[in-house]
Design an enzyme around this catalytic site. Structure first.
Site, mmCIF file in Angstrom:
data_model
loop_
_atom_site.group_PDB
_atom_site.id
_atom_site.type_symbol
_atom_site.label_atom_id
_atom_site.label_comp_id
_atom_site.label_asym_id
_atom_site.label_seq_id
_atom_site.Cartn_x
_atom_site.Cartn_y
_atom_site.Cartn_z
ATOM 1 C CB ILE A 1 118.957 -52.757 60.574
ATOM 2 C CG1 ILE A 1 118.239 -53.335 59.346
ATOM 3 C CG2 ILE A 1 119.712 -51.472 60.215
ATOM 4 C CD1 ILE A 1 117.102 -52.492 58.809
ATOM 5 C CG ASP B 1 121.904 -60.038 67.278
ATOM 6 O OD1 ASP B 1 121.393 -60.924 66.571
ATOM 7 O OD2 ASP B 1 122.606 -59.104 66.813
ATOM 8 C CG HIS B 2 124.616 -63.259 66.279
ATOM 9 N ND1 HIS B 2 124.598 -64.204 65.277
ATOM 10 C CD2 HIS B 2 124.318 -62.080 65.679
ATOM 11 C CE1 HIS B 2 124.302 -63.615 64.125
ATOM 12 N NE2 HIS B 2 124.109 -62.330 64.340
ATOM 13 C CG ASP C 1 124.775 -67.947 65.362
ATOM 14 O OD1 ASP C 1 124.779 -69.015 64.698
ATOM 15 O OD2 ASP C 1 125.292 -66.889 64.954
HETATM 16 P P1 13P Z 1 124.268 -55.576 59.822
HETATM 17 O O1 13P Z 1 125.724 -55.643 60.137
HETATM 18 O O2 13P Z 1 124.044 -55.735 58.344
HETATM 19 O O3 13P Z 1 123.609 -54.370 60.342
HETATM 20 O O4 13P Z 1 123.563 -56.852 60.499
HETATM 21 C C1 13P Z 1 123.175 -56.808 61.840
HETATM 22 C C2 13P Z 1 122.790 -58.142 62.355
HETATM 23 O O5 13P Z 1 122.601 -59.109 61.648
HETATM 24 C C3 13P Z 1 122.614 -58.276 63.812
HETATM 25 O O6 13P Z 1 122.406 -59.591 64.199
HETATM 26 O O1 G3H Z 2 125.283 -59.380 64.134
HETATM 27 C C1 G3H Z 2 126.001 -58.751 64.890
HETATM 28 C C2 G3H Z 2 125.579 -57.435 65.392
HETATM 29 O O2 G3H Z 2 125.812 -56.429 64.457
HETATM 30 C C3 G3H Z 2 126.205 -57.177 66.723
HETATM 31 O O3 G3H Z 2 127.528 -56.806 66.572
HETATM 32 O O4 G3H Z 2 128.751 -58.234 68.199
HETATM 33 O O5 G3H Z 2 129.699 -56.037 67.380
HETATM 34 O O6 G3H Z 2 127.749 -56.082 68.961
HETATM 35 P P1 G3H Z 2 128.499 -56.782 67.864
HETATM 36 ZN ZN ZN Z 3 123.367 -61.038 62.929
#
Ligand code: 13P
Ligand code: G3H
Ligand code: ZN
Length: 335
Positions: free
Chosen positions: A278, A94-95, A116
């Site tokens: 989520i 993620d990201h 990202d």
């Molecule tokens: P929320 O902070 O709304 O749960 O979003 C999570 C998210 O986008 C993870 O990449």
């Molecule tokens: O989009 C971000 C996610 O909620 C991950 O958050 O970088 O605090 O692990 P984090």
């Molecule tokens: Zn995100």
């Protein structure tokens, strides 16, 4: 170098195609610890839903990248133990914020990565995303790119203001980069404070904030440019008020926390939006359960006695999201 296929994981390609055709979305739940992972796998396996396990850079730093990968491998076996002979589990970065991070995850056995580059100038975002796609596709790993900026402040994701995705850029971006899916900005944002009180109205009966609607016109314009292309929504927690209330009633302080109403996510799930992220809702469920145990039983010091109820509440939350919001229950290709 480990290939995700040897771990029993899958990439997102077939599941996104099926989700778009079927008018539902795949849940992308973040995990950082064993209890979250157990709850995600239990909920998705019992409901026969495909699922995306998301690992952020912050999660890697917190839990250790190698350990997270073995946990995901264990999750496949756990799903089978729970009666899912053919689970569809994606392990997704993620990201991702650099080529090196994406490459490291691919080499560790991730089946999908997000690069990202949304905060970079357009041409740099294209070049970086293209480079990740070229590496990932050699191993049949799918790639999510992002155009547009989400507001919100978290450990690894920071932006003061959101900028909606420009529909006129999406064809150029997806064709030049070769991404498999596109995260867009249409008014969602990260964290538990998605809107400032001045952006909302207040429900006169409850005094709670009512957020502004998502920009469905922007989503429609994007889908017109890219018919049938997989679209991703980040920042899609709904910030359930019952969890916020439990937290605040038991020593917490989350004033005016507000999320995306679930009806709007349900609507989005029926379109080309095929992945919904989520994370915050799970954090809220965990915290609400732990705070309640600590308030009710101040003498409790066995972590299983407060992490156990937290796990139960997260499982309930994930089941609700799968069944009532995203509609991915019963959608495994083979059970
Ligand atoms: P929320 O902070 O709304 O749960 O979003 C999570 C998210 O986008 C993870 O990449
Ligand atoms: O989009 C971000 C996610 O909620 C991950 O958050 O970088 O605090 O692990 P984090
Ligand atoms: Zn995100």
């Amino acid at each position: 170098m480990v290939n995700y296929k040897d771990l029993g994981l899958v990439n997102t390609r077939a599941m996104f195609k099926k989700a778009i055709e079927g008018g539902y979305a795949i849940p992308a739940f973040n995990f950082n610890n064993m209890e979250q992972l157990q709850a995600i796998i239990k909920a998705s396996s019992e409901l026969k839903s495909p699922v995306i396990l998301q690992v952020s850079k912050g999660a890697r730093n917190y839990a250790n990248p190698t350990l997270l990968r073995y946990m995901a491998q264990g999750a496949v076996e756990y799903a089978k133990e729970l009666g899912c002979a053919h689970p569809e589990i994606v392990l997704h970065l993620d990201h991702g914020d650099s080529y090196e991070l994406c490459k490291n995850c691919i080499d560790l056995g991730f089946s999908s990565v997000m690069i990202d580059g949304s905060s970079l100038p357009y041409d740099e975002n294209v070049a970086l995303t293209r480079k990740v796609v070229e590496y990932a596709h050699q191993y049949d790993v799918t790639v999510e790119g992002e155009l547009g900026v989400l507001a919100g402040v978290e450990d690894e994701v920071q932006a003061e203001e959101s900028h909606y995705t420009k529909p006129e850029e999406v064809i150029d971006f997806t064709s030049k980069t070769g991404v498999d899916s596109l995260a867009i900005s249409i008014g969602t944002s990260h964290g538990a404070y998605k809107f400032k009180p001045e952006q909302c109205t207040r429900d006169p009966k409850t005094g709670k904030l009512v957020p502004p609607p998502l920009a469905f016109d922007v989503l429609d314009a994007i889908m017109k440019q890219l018919p049938g292309f997989p679209i991703v929504l980040h920042g899609s927690s709904s910030v359930p008020q019952e969890y916020v209330d439990i937290i605040n009633a038991n020593g917490g302080k989350l004033p005016d926390a507000v999320g995306i109403p679930e009806e709007q996510l349900r609507l989005a799930s029926k379109s080309a939006v095929c992945k919904i992220n989520i994370d915050s809702d799970s954090r809220l469920a965990f915290t609400a359960a732990v705070r309640k145990v600590f308030a009710d039983k101040p003498g409790e010091f066995d972590p299983r006695k407060y992490c156990g109820p937290a796990r139960d509440l997260m499982e309930e939350l994930y089941k609700h999201k799968i069944t009532d919001v995203l509609g991915s229950d019963g959608k495994l290709a083979q059970c």
